[in-house]
Design an enzyme around this catalytic site. Structure first.
Site, mmCIF file in Angstrom:
data_model
loop_
_atom_site.group_PDB
_atom_site.id
_atom_site.type_symbol
_atom_site.label_atom_id
_atom_site.label_comp_id
_atom_site.label_asym_id
_atom_site.label_seq_id
_atom_site.Cartn_x
_atom_site.Cartn_y
_atom_site.Cartn_z
ATOM 1 N N ARG A 1 138.184 18.081 -6.158
ATOM 2 C CA ARG A 1 138.312 17.521 -4.806
ATOM 3 C C ARG A 1 137.700 16.118 -4.790
ATOM 4 O O ARG A 1 138.188 15.212 -4.136
ATOM 5 C CB ARG A 1 137.617 18.423 -3.764
ATOM 6 C CG ARG A 1 137.511 17.757 -2.399
ATOM 7 C CD ARG A 1 137.216 18.709 -1.237
ATOM 8 N NE ARG A 1 136.364 19.816 -1.547
ATOM 9 C CZ ARG A 1 135.023 19.760 -1.650
ATOM 10 N NH1 ARG A 1 134.375 18.635 -1.453
ATOM 11 N NH2 ARG A 1 134.347 20.853 -1.957
ATOM 12 N N TYR B 1 154.453 6.047 15.268
ATOM 13 C CA TYR B 1 155.004 7.353 14.901
ATOM 14 C C TYR B 1 154.442 8.388 15.891
ATOM 15 O O TYR B 1 153.249 8.332 16.230
ATOM 16 C CB TYR B 1 154.608 7.674 13.452
ATOM 17 C CG TYR B 1 154.825 9.115 13.079
ATOM 18 C CD1 TYR B 1 156.086 9.698 13.171
ATOM 19 C CD2 TYR B 1 153.772 9.915 12.640
ATOM 20 C CE1 TYR B 1 156.291 11.033 12.841
ATOM 21 C CE2 TYR B 1 153.965 11.244 12.306
ATOM 22 C CZ TYR B 1 155.228 11.799 12.413
ATOM 23 O OH TYR B 1 155.418 13.113 12.087
ATOM 24 N N ASP C 1 149.343 0.327 10.077
ATOM 25 C CA ASP C 1 150.177 1.301 9.377
ATOM 26 C C ASP C 1 151.348 0.521 8.793
ATOM 27 O O ASP C 1 152.217 0.026 9.519
ATOM 28 C CB ASP C 1 150.651 2.375 10.372
ATOM 29 C CG ASP C 1 151.438 3.482 9.689
ATOM 30 O OD1 ASP C 1 152.077 3.212 8.660
ATOM 31 O OD2 ASP C 1 151.424 4.618 10.215
ATOM 32 N N LYS D 1 157.009 8.174 2.314
ATOM 33 C CA LYS D 1 158.174 7.332 2.593
ATOM 34 C C LYS D 1 158.499 6.418 1.409
ATOM 35 O O LYS D 1 158.717 6.910 0.329
ATOM 36 C CB LYS D 1 157.941 6.556 3.888
ATOM 37 C CG LYS D 1 157.300 7.403 5.000
ATOM 38 C CD LYS D 1 158.165 8.589 5.399
ATOM 39 C CE LYS D 1 157.666 9.278 6.641
ATOM 40 N NZ LYS D 1 157.133 10.594 6.517
HETATM 41 O O1 P1T Z 1 154.337 12.668 7.516
HETATM 42 P P1 P1T Z 1 153.090 12.021 7.025
HETATM 43 O O2 P1T Z 1 153.064 11.745 5.562
HETATM 44 O O3 P1T Z 1 151.846 12.728 7.493
HETATM 45 O O4 P1T Z 1 153.046 10.548 7.687
HETATM 46 C C1 P1T Z 1 152.909 10.320 9.055
HETATM 47 C C2 P1T Z 1 153.458 8.984 9.395
HETATM 48 C C3 P1T Z 1 152.587 7.910 9.535
HETATM 49 N N1 P1T Z 1 153.033 6.662 9.833
HETATM 50 C C4 P1T Z 1 154.345 6.418 10.010
HETATM 51 C C5 P1T Z 1 154.792 5.030 10.345
HETATM 52 C C6 P1T Z 1 155.282 7.440 9.866
HETATM 53 O O5 P1T Z 1 156.570 7.147 10.041
HETATM 54 C C7 P1T Z 1 154.832 8.764 9.568
HETATM 55 C C8 P1T Z 1 155.764 9.910 9.440
HETATM 56 N N2 P1T Z 1 157.048 9.670 9.961
HETATM 57 C C9 P1T Z 1 158.087 10.544 9.936
HETATM 58 C C10 P1T Z 1 158.013 11.786 9.443
HETATM 59 C C11 P1T Z 1 159.328 10.027 10.522
HETATM 60 O O6 P1T Z 1 160.414 10.617 10.321
HETATM 61 O O7 P1T Z 1 159.254 9.010 11.204
#
Ligand code: P1T
Length: 377
Positions: free
Chosen positions: A46, A98, A170, A195
């Site tokens: 961890r 988001y 972000d 992403k």
């Molecule tokens: O899904 P995760 O890895 O926890 O990420 C969250 C997140 C954070 N910031 C942005 C700009 C994001 O687009 C996302 C997650 N977004 C999607 C799942 C979506 O389809 O927009």
């Protein structure tokens, strides 16, 4: 060194024990110690894992940051970053993020004494009004998910620092290939590596990159203390993903521009949200701050019924949440990614029932256009 050289080499040293050119997946929970307090720098997985460390060096280098931390998801990365503020502190959150980021503030952090206000950070005078004596942090997404509003990172950093607040950006939509927020004065960059950084729709992860040593120490402490770490397998996948980030982002950008222009001229489309279009209100700012526009395009079809026809009519594009993979994904923000945002806020932002978002993949663009055209028709 150029971006691709850094992407391919930073953190990717040949394995010291075997010479393996690809960083191995160190799938272990613990490490043998030589004696009490004597070990090779790894005690428990961890706390430290060589595959994760390699990825942390890699993405930190791409963002131009001294320190990087990999997490189990983008949300885990964002939540850990919010551990830099304490009960009684105030945070200004961009009014379009988001949906999960908004939900974290609105449904979870408020119960732990974190105050927050939404502000349209693309309008600096509007941001200025949102500062309070206890404002410690400004959190922005640019371009925003899903209406692609662009915020001036230098202006936000200058004004926030003058108020004694840190700026978090972000950078998921642009990736460090097209935008490096730290160069504009941003303090901390967060990512959903799910992403573009991973890029192949086969891993969920998050990242925090920063330069301040004291904040980095705390983020590392919280990463270990709470334990929302990225697994060795996922670290390997993202590390493989970033090696091709430059070529993938170029391809997403090329296709994104073509798709945005096609939609802008399509008689069934009322409005297109894409900073690469000259008609986008912050096109000039986007050109200054970003070195490309990427593959995220949203468009207004006019009604839920029309949106449904497009979303259910596509054959090549896949209807699903997420973005940034090599395959084109199409989604309905109002009922999917932004369902947790109240309807009146969604309306104000333009996240209508008729809004469709497409993450333009790197397939042959003629095939994407033909698919959208038949679905729109
Ligand atoms: O899904 P995760 O890895 O926890 O990420 C969250 C997140 C954070 N910031 C942005 C700009 C994001 O687009 C996302 C997650 N977004 C999607 C799942 C979506 O389809 O927009």
């Amino acid at each position: 060194m150029g971006f691709s050289t850094v992407a391919i080499h930073a953190g990717n040293e040949p394995d010291p024990s075997t010479g393996a050119v690809s960083v191995p997946i160190y799938q272990t929970s613990t490490y043998a110690q030589d004696g009490l307090g004597r070990h090779k720098g790894y005690e428990y997985a961890r706390t430290q894992n060589p595959t994760r460390s390699a990825l942390e060096k890699n993405i930190a280098a791409l963002e131009g940051a001294k320190f990087g931390f990999a997490f189990a998801s983008g949300m885990a990365a964002i939540d850990t970053t919010l551990k830099l503020v304490k009960s009684g502190d105030h945070v200004i959150l961009g009014d379009n993020t988001y949906g999960g980021t908004f939900r974290l503030f609105n449904r979870i952090l408020v119960d732990y004494g974190i105050e927050f206000d939404l502000a349209d950070t693309s309008d600096i005078s509007n941001l200025e009004k949102a500062f309070k004596p206890n404002t410690k942090m400004v959190f922005v997404e640019t371009p925003t998910n899903p209406v692609m509003t662009v915020t001036d990172l230098k202006a936000v950093s200058d004004i926030s620092h003058a108020h004694g607040a840190k700026v978090i950006c972000d950078n998921t939509f642009m990736s460090p290939y097209f935008q490096r927020p730290i160069e504009f004065g941003v303090d901390i960059v967060v990512h959903s590596t799910t992403k573009y950084l991973n890029g192949h729709s086969d891993s969920v992860g998050g990242f925090v990159a920063l330069n301040d040593e004291k904040d980095a120490e705390w983020i590392g402490f919280v990463q270990n203390g709470i334990g929302a770490i990225l697994s060795p397998m996922d670290s390997f996948l993202v590390l493989r993903g970033t090696k091709t980030l430059a070529v993938r982002m170029e391809a997403h950008d090329k296709n994104g521009r073509v798709v945005a222009n096609f939609l802008a001229e399509h008689p069934r489309v009322e409005k297109v949200y894409y900073p690469g279009l000259v008609s986008h209100p912050q096109h000039e700012l986007a050109k200054r701050q970003q070195s490309g526009f990427g593959g995220m395009v949203s468009f207004e079809t006019g009604s839920l019924d029309n949106a449904r026809k497009v979303l259910e009519g596509v054959k090549l594009c896949t209807l699903g949440e997420s973005l940034g993979g090599v395959e084109s994904l199409i989604s309905h923000p109002a009922s999917m990614t932004h369902a947790s945002v109240p309807a009146e806020t969604r309306d104000k932002l333009g996240i209508t029932d008729g809004l469709v978002r497409i993450s333009v993949g790197i397939e042959d663009v003629e095939d994407i256009l033909a698919d959208l055209d038949q679905a729109l028709s």
